[in-house]
Design a protein around this motif. Structure first.
Motif, PDB file in Angstrom:
ATOM      1  N   LYS A 160      -8.692   8.603  35.367  1.00  0.00           N
ATOM      2  CA  LYS A 160      -9.815   8.959  36.232  1.00  0.00           C
ATOM      3  C   LYS A 160      -9.607   8.475  37.661  1.00  0.00           C
ATOM      4  CE  LYS A 160     -13.246   8.843  32.484  1.00  0.00           C
ATOM      5  NZ  LYS A 160     -14.434   8.134  31.938  1.00  0.00           N
ATOM      6  N   GLN A 161      -8.809   7.445  37.838  1.00  0.00           N
ATOM      7  CA  GLN A 161      -8.593   6.898  39.181  1.00  0.00           C
ATOM      8  C   GLN A 161      -7.568   7.713  39.963  1.00  0.00           C
ATOM      9  OE1 GLN A 161      -7.627   2.722  38.912  1.00  0.00           O
ATOM     10  NE2 GLN A 161      -9.375   2.265  37.555  1.00  0.00           N
ATOM     11  N   THR A 162      -6.509   8.127  39.291  1.00  0.00           N
ATOM     12  CA  THR A 162      -5.436   8.840  39.995  1.00  0.00           C
ATOM     13  C   THR A 162      -5.483  10.350  39.785  1.00  0.00           C
ATOM     14  OG1 THR A 162      -3.905   8.705  38.120  1.00  0.00           O
ATOM     15  CG2 THR A 162      -3.964   6.829  39.662  1.00  0.00           C
ATOM     16  N   GLY A 163      -6.178  10.800  38.733  1.00  0.00           N
ATOM     17  CA  GLY A 163      -6.208  12.225  38.421  1.00  0.00           C
ATOM     18  C   GLY A 163      -4.934  12.729  37.767  1.00  0.00           C
ATOM     19  N   GLN A 164      -4.027  11.800  37.412  1.00  0.00           N
ATOM     20  CA  GLN A 164      -2.749  12.182  36.834  1.00  0.00           C
ATOM     21  C   GLN A 164      -2.768  12.039  35.311  1.00  0.00           C
ATOM     22  OE1 GLN A 164      -0.147  13.539  38.608  1.00  0.00           O
ATOM     23  NE2 GLN A 164      -1.773  13.529  40.167  1.00  0.00           N
ATOM     24  N   PRO A 165      -2.045  12.920  34.599  1.00  0.00           N
ATOM     25  CA  PRO A 165      -1.957  12.801  33.138  1.00  0.00           C
ATOM     26  C   PRO A 165      -1.292  11.495  32.724  1.00  0.00           C
ATOM     27  CG  PRO A 165      -1.236  14.979  33.858  1.00  0.00           C
ATOM     28  CD  PRO A 165      -1.359  14.140  35.089  1.00  0.00           C
ATOM     29  N   LEU A 166      -1.749  10.949  31.617  1.00  0.00           N
ATOM     30  CA  LEU A 166      -1.154   9.737  31.066  1.00  0.00           C
ATOM     31  C   LEU A 166       0.179  10.088  30.419  1.00  0.00           C
ATOM     32  CD1 LEU A 166      -1.231   6.756  30.119  1.00  0.00           C
ATOM     33  CD2 LEU A 166      -2.536   7.545  28.122  1.00  0.00           C
ATOM     34  N   ILE A 167       1.217   9.360  30.816  1.00  0.00           N
ATOM     35  CA  ILE A 167       2.544   9.567  30.228  1.00  0.00           C
ATOM     36  C   ILE A 167       2.886   8.321  29.428  1.00  0.00           C
ATOM     37  CG2 ILE A 167       4.995   9.940  30.698  1.00  0.00           C
ATOM     38  CD1 ILE A 167       4.191  11.451  33.209  1.00  0.00           C
ATOM     39  N   ASP A 168       2.812   8.452  28.117  1.00  0.00           N
ATOM     40  CA  ASP A 168       3.074   7.341  27.219  1.00  0.00           C
ATOM     41  C   ASP A 168       3.551   7.946  25.903  1.00  0.00           C
ATOM     42  OD1 ASP A 168       2.793   5.358  25.173  1.00  0.00           O
ATOM     43  OD2 ASP A 168       1.448   4.211  26.483  1.00  0.00           O
ATOM     44  N   SER A 169       4.801   7.730  25.567  1.00  0.00           N
ATOM     45  CA  SER A 169       5.388   8.359  24.384  1.00  0.00           C
ATOM     46  C   SER A 169       4.682   7.946  23.101  1.00  0.00           C
ATOM     47  CB  SER A 169       6.880   8.027  24.288  1.00  0.00           C
ATOM     48  OG  SER A 169       7.071   6.619  24.194  1.00  0.00           O
ATOM     49  N   LYS A 176       6.020  17.966  26.648  1.00  0.00           N
ATOM     50  CA  LYS A 176       7.286  17.988  27.403  1.00  0.00           C
ATOM     51  C   LYS A 176       7.037  18.421  28.844  1.00  0.00           C
ATOM     52  CE  LYS A 176      10.210  18.948  23.364  1.00  0.00           C
ATOM     53  NZ  LYS A 176      11.124  19.903  22.709  1.00  0.00           N
ATOM     54  N   PHE A 177       6.182  19.419  29.029  1.00  0.00           N
ATOM     55  CA  PHE A 177       5.849  19.838  30.396  1.00  0.00           C
ATOM     56  C   PHE A 177       5.064  18.743  31.109  1.00  0.00           C
ATOM     57  CE2 PHE A 177       6.720  24.049  28.619  1.00  0.00           C
ATOM     58  CZ  PHE A 177       7.420  24.640  29.666  1.00  0.00           C
ATOM     59  N   LYS A 178       4.121  18.140  30.397  1.00  0.00           N
ATOM     60  CA  LYS A 178       3.325  17.058  30.995  1.00  0.00           C
ATOM     61  C   LYS A 178       4.228  15.917  31.465  1.00  0.00           C
ATOM     62  CE  LYS A 178       1.304  14.269  28.044  1.00  0.00           C
ATOM     63  NZ  LYS A 178       1.875  12.922  28.221  1.00  0.00           N
ATOM     64  N   ASN A 179       5.155  15.508  30.618  1.00  0.00           N
ATOM     65  CA  ASN A 179       5.967  14.342  30.910  1.00  0.00           C
ATOM     66  C   ASN A 179       7.066  14.610  31.920  1.00  0.00           C
ATOM     67  OD1 ASN A 179       4.374  13.045  29.029  1.00  0.00           O
ATOM     68  ND2 ASN A 179       5.859  13.261  27.356  1.00  0.00           N
ATOM     69  N   SER A 180       7.412  15.894  32.124  1.00  0.00           N
ATOM     70  CA  SER A 180       8.467  16.216  33.090  1.00  0.00           C
ATOM     71  C   SER A 180       7.933  16.421  34.492  1.00  0.00           C
ATOM     72  CB  SER A 180       9.196  17.491  32.643  1.00  0.00           C
ATOM     73  OG  SER A 180       8.328  18.613  32.719  1.00  0.00           O
ATOM     74  N   PHE A 235      -1.999  24.060  35.442  1.00  0.00           N
ATOM     75  CA  PHE A 235      -0.914  24.994  35.742  1.00  0.00           C
ATOM     76  C   PHE A 235       0.436  24.323  35.478  1.00  0.00           C
ATOM     77  CE2 PHE A 235      -4.473  26.051  38.464  1.00  0.00           C
ATOM     78  CZ  PHE A 235      -4.528  27.435  38.466  1.00  0.00           C
ATOM     79  N   ILE A 236       1.431  25.156  35.180  1.00  0.00           N
ATOM     80  CA  ILE A 236       2.822  24.716  35.156  1.00  0.00           C
ATOM     81  C   ILE A 236       3.487  25.250  36.411  1.00  0.00           C
ATOM     82  CG2 ILE A 236       5.050  24.988  34.001  1.00  0.00           C
ATOM     83  CD1 ILE A 236       3.531  25.040  31.347  1.00  0.00           C
ATOM     84  N   ARG A 237       4.126  24.348  37.135  1.00  0.00           N
ATOM     85  CA  ARG A 237       4.731  24.733  38.420  1.00  0.00           C
ATOM     86  C   ARG A 237       5.937  25.636  38.208  1.00  0.00           C
ATOM     87  NH1 ARG A 237       3.343  19.186  39.279  1.00  0.00           N
ATOM     88  NH2 ARG A 237       1.923  18.934  41.069  1.00  0.00           N
ATOM     89  N   MET A 238       5.999  26.698  38.984  1.00  0.00           N
ATOM     90  CA  MET A 238       7.148  27.592  38.930  1.00  0.00           C
ATOM     91  C   MET A 238       8.232  27.176  39.918  1.00  0.00           C
ATOM     92  SD  MET A 238       6.746  29.917  36.597  1.00  0.00           S
ATOM     93  CE  MET A 238       8.062  31.028  37.099  1.00  0.00           C
ATOM     94  N   ASP A 239       7.875  26.455  40.972  1.00  0.00           N
ATOM     95  CA  ASP A 239       8.819  26.214  42.055  1.00  0.00           C
ATOM     96  C   ASP A 239       9.033  24.739  42.374  1.00  0.00           C
ATOM     97  OD1 ASP A 239       9.309  29.040  42.707  1.00  0.00           O
ATOM     98  OD2 ASP A 239       7.200  29.047  43.273  1.00  0.00           O
ATOM     99  N   ALA A 240       8.678  23.855  41.452  1.00  0.00           N
ATOM    100  CA  ALA A 240       8.936  22.426  41.669  1.00  0.00           C
ATOM    101  C   ALA A 240      10.361  22.104  41.241  1.00  0.00           C
ATOM    102  CB  ALA A 240       7.947  21.590  40.874  1.00  0.00           C
ATOM    103  N   GLU A 280       8.862  28.897  28.524  1.00  0.00           N
ATOM    104  CA  GLU A 280       8.799  27.690  27.707  1.00  0.00           C
ATOM    105  C   GLU A 280      10.206  27.165  27.426  1.00  0.00           C
ATOM    106  OE1 GLU A 280       7.881  24.590  25.122  1.00  0.00           O
ATOM    107  OE2 GLU A 280       9.321  26.183  24.636  1.00  0.00           O
ATOM    108  N   GLY A 281      11.108  28.066  27.059  1.00  0.00           N
ATOM    109  CA  GLY A 281      12.476  27.631  26.780  1.00  0.00           C
ATOM    110  C   GLY A 281      13.177  27.114  28.023  1.00  0.00           C
ATOM    111  N   ALA A 282      13.018  27.827  29.140  1.00  0.00           N
ATOM    112  CA  ALA A 282      13.669  27.395  30.381  1.00  0.00           C
ATOM    113  C   ALA A 282      13.083  26.075  30.867  1.00  0.00           C
ATOM    114  CB  ALA A 282      13.513  28.473  31.443  1.00  0.00           C
ATOM    115  N   GLY A 283      11.768  25.894  30.677  1.00  0.00           N
ATOM    116  CA  GLY A 283      11.135  24.675  31.154  1.00  0.00           C
ATOM    117  C   GLY A 283      11.470  23.454  30.344  1.00  0.00           C
TER     118      GLY A 283
END
Length: 971
Positions: A525-534, A183-187, A462-467, A629-632
């Protein structure tokens, strides 16, 4: 009472006296009785839930913060679990259906170490064992301790859904944690960053704030000269021309080992700096100082004298003001190695102060949060890596390759290694050291290994606190709003957790270990971003649910990626911070059983929980991880209220330590005295503060327990044979009974409120005072004569037994959550077929029992009674009387003192054979006269009507009537 030899008739009247009789023993024998009671309870918790659900009782949810499955429980565990049991049992008592599922934290370093030690004992290194085998060994180790701790908690009397306990290592639980992570990854709240984090070389992993504790530590301190190599035109000629000597900026640090990582010097824009020239050194020293006349040094004016003192500089001249902006320096080791030949700029930083040091901060962006931020803020992006995961310099670090900052093996594990002295030696060789010393200060340590940590630049997740999130708020803002909506017990907890959330950095959630839940995701590997695929996420969680976390490490990437090309993606094999694990417990323990989310079983829960209850250290730990975790993921905290308790110290208020031998083992207390004694100690302390325990304190607790037990025992004896036919209506009650019923009404109100507000001390202490003052010292003492000697159908005796029945019914209920074993024993003694005392709710207390006027009357009576008792005691000491029944006190005082006695028998109140009240004088005085009448052979009262009944010439009229009744019953 007199025996036959004391009476002219030769009759033994003892058999006619209605003495209390009960099999309930004076001595508790708790260590032997409690296990039998636990066995008799069976699955009491499930039975209580079924009963309350059948009654359509409102649901109350206490969520268990998981203890770590590693070792026997200690006194802190006992305090925590007992407080939770107070909550569970008191909520059942108040009529709730209570959901409480005990759980365990199973992943993490302590268990890894235990398994590593086991393999080392077998002559194996950890890397010689497959990860699957290693993780299985960890799993079995944790499972063994779960079984041990479960039995120990049950022995404490803790009720809970033990058969459905949760554990963070269960396969379905690991899958749920992975789903929460997704959920954190995909948000978009998750990112990978390279920044200095707290790193444990001993444990070879990053640590979060919650895993750090501070201990005093002695560090080497150095004052180091950085030669100025360039400057702008804003600087004085004396500085630019270098006509006399190259000036040096002086820094001070307690981490000499970070000097090889230096890339800048930070200064404070608002601090006044000066250029100083050394004119003379101190003489008569046992060593040659490193400074010399003619040296030019740049330091903060406020700190100049202090710096020169440590450098043994006797006199100096301030050459000019100095603005550090635009200066550049050489690295102090540049003369020894070309690898340090880069320029060291001076950068403005708001974190710099002139409170200590030199007014300049040596800046190593790979080894400090402030250093990193100021380096980035001035446009620098490349952060050097100087120290490896073992805390040793990388091979590419000039002069120091391979030297360890911290020792990670052998007997010196956790001690500082050769890095610091080696760097200091090289600074001396380069002529860059101005002074050195040692300083004791508070230094961060790992709370697990107790070893010092370092700041080290590593790539972490990391999980962002201020995004900004979907609602335009941030995780920090959501968390702070949730704190405002949460009830805190005590209220001070709110400010504590709020300050921590306000100032905390982004949530570091990755760890470089083996035993834990993985960050189960793929990164492009090209973008450095996590894969988002349900669909990929679904395959991952299904695999983990089936085979545990091992499935992520052992199954081919293609099993998860489906149509995606495995060659394009990096598989992340870090594990999640264990705080993230436990931060998800609300999801798989509460939300999964919430009927609002489709649950239809017989163990319903609801989300959020009504209460979380842990030690005050969890403001930075479990409370906060659940909050984030709950707030996020859900926009709010998974709890409505938070209760915190302090830490247990020894009797002297010192921290407990096995090495010091000042610990209190709950198992020993239970074996010697019983769990109810330990539970009563918990009830008596102010849990919100740090509490103390030891032999003397436990003895005080035993004394308090004895008072409660003796009170219940007396009631049991006095109530033998009582039934509803004997009950006396309220409108026929004598004043004394009316007063005791009022006190029951007051206590019932206060006890209910105290339980509802988790103020357990405010339950047991008023009840103890009631037992000691209202019952033992007043009511039982006054009514003893009536209970023993009145005929059973006498109004006064019926009133006393009716009230004692009501007292018993409430005492056994009020105290059931606190001392459940003793109250169960008492209840079963009186009602062997009455079911468990634990299943009861507090009896409703009629509003008609409230009687403020009667309470005021007895306050006045007790004021006079205190004076009379003192006089009677003095007469006994002087042997003027043998006992109170020998006395006939004459009490003189103002009329106002005797208003309360209207309608009362003063002799009955004073427990004497007779009494006179005479109005006169301004103060109450007592003359203790002898009761000049024959002594009743049955009750020992000396009253005028002894012998008035010819059939019983040795008895008073009251006693003669009672014996006649007795004789008729036994004829």
């Amino acid at each position: 009472m007199a025996d036959a030899s004391d009476t002219p008739s030769g009759r033994d009247y003892r058999e006619t006296v209605f003495l209390p009789e009960t099999p309930f023993p004076m001595r508790g024998g708790l260590p032997q009785k409690e296990p039998a009671i636990i066995e008799a309870w069976g699955d009491l918790y499930s039975d209580l839930r079924k009963q309350r659900q059948a009654e359509s009782a409102p649901l109350y949810v206490l969520h268990d913060g998981p203890p770590y499955a590693n070792g026997d429980i200690h006194i802190g565990h006992a305090l925590n679990k007992t407080l939770k049991d107070f909550v569970v049992r008191s909520r059942f008592l108040l009529g709730n259906d209570v959901d409480y599922v005990p759980g365990w934290d199973c992943h993490g370093l302590p268990i890894e170490w235990k398994i590593e030690e086991r393999y080392r004992a077998q002559g194996k290194r950890k890397d010689e064992v497959s990860k699957a085998e290693f993780r299985q060994a960890c799993r079995e180790y944790a499972a063994g301790w779960i079984d041990v701790q479960r039995d120990q908690f049950k022995r404490l009397g803790v009720l809970g859904d033990w058969d459905h306990r949760y554990a963070t290592m269960d396969f379905t639980t690991e899958a749920a944690i992975v789903a929460e992570f997704h959920k954190f990854k995909n948000s978009g709240q998750l990112y990978r960053g390279s920044k200095p984090v707290m790193w444990s070389p001993v444990e070879r992993t990053a640590l979060a704030d919650a895993e750090i504790e501070y201990h005093d530590h002695v560090s080497p301190t150095v004052w180091v000269k950085f030669p100025v190599t360039g400057a702008t035109d804003d600087h004085p000629d004396e500085l630019l021309a270098f006509r006399h000597a190259t000036p040096s900026v002086v820094i001070w640090t307690t981490t000499p080992w970070t000097i090889p990582a230096n890339r800048a010097i930070s200064y404070g824009p608002e601090i006044a700096y000066g250029l100083y020239e050394v004119t003379a050194m101190e003489t008569g020293l046992e060593f040659e100082p490193w400074a010399k006349p003619g040296d030019r040094l740049i330091v903060a004016d406020k700190l100049a004298e202090e710096v020169f003192k440590v450098a043994k500089i006797a006199t100096w001249t301030r050459v000019d003001d100095l603005n550090p902006s635009g200066l550049e320096c050489a690295h102090p080791l540049a003369e020894l190695s070309a690898g340090y030949g880069f320029s060291v700029p001076l950068l403005a930083g708001d974190h710099v102060t002139d409170d200590a040091g030199t007014g300049f901060v040596h800046t190593a962006p790979g080894h400090g949060a402030d250093d990193f931020e100021v380096w980035k803020a001035h446009g620098h992006h490349e952060v050097p890596d100087t120290v490896d995961p073992d805390g040793a310099y990388y091979d590419h670090v000039p002069l120091f390759a391979g030297l360890k900052v911290l020792e990670t093996e052998g007997k010196k594990t956790g001690k500082f290694g050769p890095a610091n002295p080696a760097v200091i030696d090289k600074l001396i060789e380069a002529g860059a050291l101005l002074a050195r010393g040692r300083m004791e200060h508070s230094y961060p340590h790992s709370w697990r290994s107790k070893a010092p940590i370092i700041f080290r630049n590593t790539p972490q997740w990391f999980i962002r606190m201020d995004a900004p999130l979907d609602d335009d708020g941030t995780l920090r803002e959501r968390a702070l709003e949730a704190i405002d909506r949460t009830a805190f017990h005590p209220e001070a907890g709110r400010n504590r957790i709020r300050s921590m959330v306000e100032g905390r950095p982004d949530w570091l959630i990755s760890r470089q270990r083996a035993w834990g839940t993985p960050l189960a995701m793929f990164v492009d590997k090209q973008t450095g971003q996590p894969l988002i695929d349900s669909e990929v996420d679904a395959r991952i969680t299904a695999a983990v649910a089936e085979g545990g976390a091992d499935a992520w490490f052992t199954r081919p990437d293609a099993d998860f990626l489906g149509a995606h090309d495995p060659a394009r993606y990096e598989k992340i094999e870090d594990i999640l911070d264990v705080w993230f694990d436990s931060g998800c417990t609300h999801a798989f323990t509460l939300e999964a059983r919430d009927p609002a989310h489709g649950y239809t079983g017989d163990r319903p829960s609801h989300w959020p929980a009504d209460l979380y209850l842990e030690g005050s250290d969890q403001h930075r730990g479990w409370f906060q991880s659940n909050l984030l975790e709950g707030a996020g993921t859900r926009g709010r905290a998974p709890y409505d209220a938070v209760l915190t308790h302090g830490f247990t110290q020894d009797e002297n208020g010192e921290k407990m330590s096995k090495s010091r031998g000042n610990t209190t083992d709950p198992a020993v207390v239970i074996k010697e005295s019983g769990a109810d004694i330990l539970r009563l100690w918990v009830a008596l302390v102010d849990y919100a503060e740090d509490q103390r325990i030891g032999k003397q304190i436990l003895q005080t607790t035993v004394d308090a327990y004895r008072k409660l037990r003796n009170t219940v025992r007396y009631l049991l004896g006095a109530l033998v044979g009582f039934d509803e036919a004997e009950r006396l209506p309220l409108d026929q009650m004598p004043p004394l009974e009316t007063f005791i019923l009022h006190r029951l009404w007051e206590l019932d109100r206060d006890v209910r409120k105290a339980y509802a507000e988790y103020r357990f001390q405010d339950v047991v202490r008023p009840v103890l005072e009631f037992c000691s003052n209202d019952l033992s010292a007043l009511y039982f003492d006054i009514r003893k004569d009536s209970l023993y000697c009145d005929r059973p159908d006498a109004i006064r005796r019926r009133a006393a037994r009716t009230v004692m029945h009501e007292v018993f019914m409430r005492l056994t209920a009020w105290l059931a959550p606190l001392t459940p074993f003793t109250m169960e024993e008492a209840w079963g003694t009186r009602y062997p077929d009455g079911g468990s005392n634990c299943a009861r709710v507090i009896p409703e207390t009629p509003a008609e029992w409230r009687n403020v006027a009667e309470a005021a009357r007895w306050a006045g009576v007790q004021t006079v009674l205190e004076v009379v008792n003192e006089s009677l005691e003095a007469a006994r000491r002087e042997k003027a009387i043998g006992g109170a029944l020998d006395a006939w006190p004459v009490v003189t005082g103002p009329a106002s003192a005797f208003v309360s006695f209207e309608g009362l028998d003063a002799a009955e109140v004073f427990r004497t054979s007779g009494a006179e009240l005479i109005v006169g004088g301004e103060a109450v005085t007592v003359e203790v006269r002898l009761a000049d009448h024959p002594k009743c052979a049955r009750s020992w009262r000396r009253v005028p009507d002894v012998g008035s009944d010819p059939d019983y010439p040795e008895l008073s009229a009251r006693d003669a009537d009672a014996v006649r009744w007795w004789d008729a019953q036994h004829s």
